[in-house]
Write an enzyme that holds these catalytic residues in place. Sequence first.
Site, PDB file in Angstrom:
ATOM      1  N   HIS A 169       0.833  -1.211   0.000  1.00 12.12           N
ATOM      2  CA  HIS A 169       0.000   0.000   0.000  1.00 12.12           C
ATOM      3  C   HIS A 169       0.871   1.266   0.000  1.00 12.12           C
ATOM      4  O   HIS A 169       0.444   2.304   0.486  1.00 12.12           O
ATOM      5  CB  HIS A 169      -0.954   0.049   1.198  1.00 12.12           C
ATOM      6  CG  HIS A 169      -1.682  -1.237   1.435  1.00 12.12           C
ATOM      7  ND1 HIS A 169      -2.895  -1.526   0.864  1.00 12.12           N
ATOM      8  CD2 HIS A 169      -1.341  -2.333   2.171  1.00 12.12           C
ATOM      9  CE1 HIS A 169      -3.295  -2.724   1.241  1.00 12.12           C
ATOM     10  NE2 HIS A 169      -2.359  -3.249   2.025  1.00 12.12           N
TER      11      HIS A 169
ATOM     12  N   SER B  29      15.012  21.507 -15.537  1.00  9.64           N
ATOM     13  CA  SER B  29      13.774  22.204 -15.841  1.00  9.64           C
ATOM     14  C   SER B  29      14.123  23.511 -16.528  1.00  9.64           C
ATOM     15  O   SER B  29      15.162  24.108 -16.242  1.00  9.64           O
ATOM     16  CB  SER B  29      13.028  22.463 -14.542  1.00  9.64           C
ATOM     17  OG  SER B  29      12.154  23.555 -14.707  1.00  9.64           O
TER      18      SER B  29
ATOM     19  N   LYS C  97      15.767  21.584 -10.226  1.00 11.94           N
ATOM     20  CA  LYS C  97      15.191  20.298 -10.579  1.00 11.94           C
ATOM     21  C   LYS C  97      16.133  19.389 -11.370  1.00 11.94           C
ATOM     22  O   LYS C  97      16.934  19.832 -12.177  1.00 11.94           O
ATOM     23  CB  LYS C  97      13.906  20.509 -11.411  1.00 11.94           C
ATOM     24  CG  LYS C  97      12.883  21.309 -10.672  1.00 11.94           C
ATOM     25  CD  LYS C  97      11.709  20.527 -10.171  1.00 11.94           C
ATOM     26  CE  LYS C  97      11.110  19.619 -11.166  1.00 11.94           C
ATOM     27  NZ  LYS C  97       9.765  20.031 -11.546  1.00 11.94           N
TER      28      LYS C  97
ATOM     29  N   GLU D 174      10.018   8.495 -16.697  1.00  8.09           N
ATOM     30  CA  GLU D 174       8.650   8.973 -16.960  1.00  8.09           C
ATOM     31  C   GLU D 174       8.194   8.583 -18.363  1.00  8.09           C
ATOM     32  O   GLU D 174       7.045   8.204 -18.580  1.00  8.09           O
ATOM     33  CB  GLU D 174       8.584  10.487 -16.797  1.00  8.09           C
ATOM     34  CG  GLU D 174       8.690  10.929 -15.352  1.00  8.09           C
ATOM     35  CD  GLU D 174       8.787  12.442 -15.237  1.00  8.09           C
ATOM     36  OE1 GLU D 174       7.867  13.050 -14.702  1.00  8.09           O
ATOM     37  OE2 GLU D 174       9.800  13.010 -15.698  1.00  8.09           O
TER      38      GLU D 174
END
Length: 462
Positions: free
Chosen positions: A155, A276, A282, A289
Amino acid sequence: MSQIRGRFHKATDKLVDQYTASVGFDWRLYSHDIAGSIAHAKMLAKQGIISNKDAEAIINGLSSIKEEIEQGKFEFQPELEDIHMNIEASLIEKVGETGGKLHTARSRNDQVALDLRLYVKEAISSTIAQLKEFQQALISLAEANQSVIIPGYTHLQRAQPVLLAHHLLAYFEMLQRDVGRFNDCLKRTDVLPLGSGAMAGVAYDIDRDFLARELGFSQITQNSIDAVSDRDFIIEYQAAASLCMMHLSRLAEEIILWSSEEFNFIELDEAYTTGSSIMPQKKNPDVAELVRGKTGRVYGNLMGLLTTIKALPLSYNRDMQEDKEGLFDTVDTLLSSLEVFTGMVTTVQIKTENTERALEQGYILATDLADYLVKKGEVFRTAHDIVARLVSYAIEKSKALGELGLGEYQRFSPLFSEDVYSITVESSIAARDNIGGTAPKQVEQALARAKKIIGLFNNLSP
Ligand code: ARG
């Protein structure tokens, strides 16, 4: 205008030419098409259907067409529809009327089925080779960090400590099932459809076994109607690819989570991250992704082809030309995803200071406390209850389990004694000493087994 215009009085509409043409994508089948045609010409000559001299001219012509295509000198003509007609027209241009004999005892319907099977067979072997590379990368990462313990999750909540290697080997298992599925798909792809003609078979004394041997097929199709209608093998490849991408997407997701500041378990190599355009701090896990994202198009290609073939009457229908772009896209996507992912996994760094901290926080040894009570004679359900109340008490007091005094423990059960403090993450993993468990001994054996599976020498074995 299309080549075969015999019974027509009119040229096809320009828009129709454009709409129906497939050479813009099926040119990728050129080497398979030529290999199939060379085998066919040989067989025709062997059977005395064409002369040896004609076969020789045809084979030479086809070989030079192959060279032209590979050197980028071949001019594909969309008005000739597809790769098959482009090659045949060029052959006739090169060797004259003789070239027109190649299509004796053949139809584009069994020809395209053959080309696709040859293509998928090749795709399967590249896929399996790439999968093995990826499995090897997982093994190397596991071996390089063999003693690293991380929280295992259910979970997405910290559940029980496990070896990082154990977690990585979970992916090895998934990928091994993928290898099995691709191998299984190979069995049904490895069947020669040539000799089925348009759909009824051909009216010549051909030798299909010879064709199968020439082209490296272990079986031949047993029903001509099925042979020109069947695209199951493509769907199977796409289904296996979908499952494989699903597996990759799960690891991609974990890599994204683990590289976030919240987890901070791993450092991705700069070669596999991007910055970024606006936020200078970043370091984005774009590769992971995109692997996750591209899973969608692979599923889409599977659904697309299932839907295209659904309810098609036998046998060949032009709808089936729609089988190719999705297939090529899936093969390209899967192979490139596996390749880039292998590189990313190979260069990942584990931040053990953070994985260790994550183990200290929380109540990851709660199961071990319950097991401790059971070993002292408590009933498991009761032990579970006792530890649940103990954890709730510790949370209230903002204490880790190790920070509770013996008296505090004994308030919940008289079975607790001094040895409760010898429960550690190390003792927790060592206790899970069954096949498939996370004990170091088991994981070491699992690693040895994994290496054997992908055919590496295991230094540990005599
Ligand atoms: N381009 C066609 C395809 O990909 C080849 C077979 C065409 N056959 C036909 N009867 N029109 O399916």
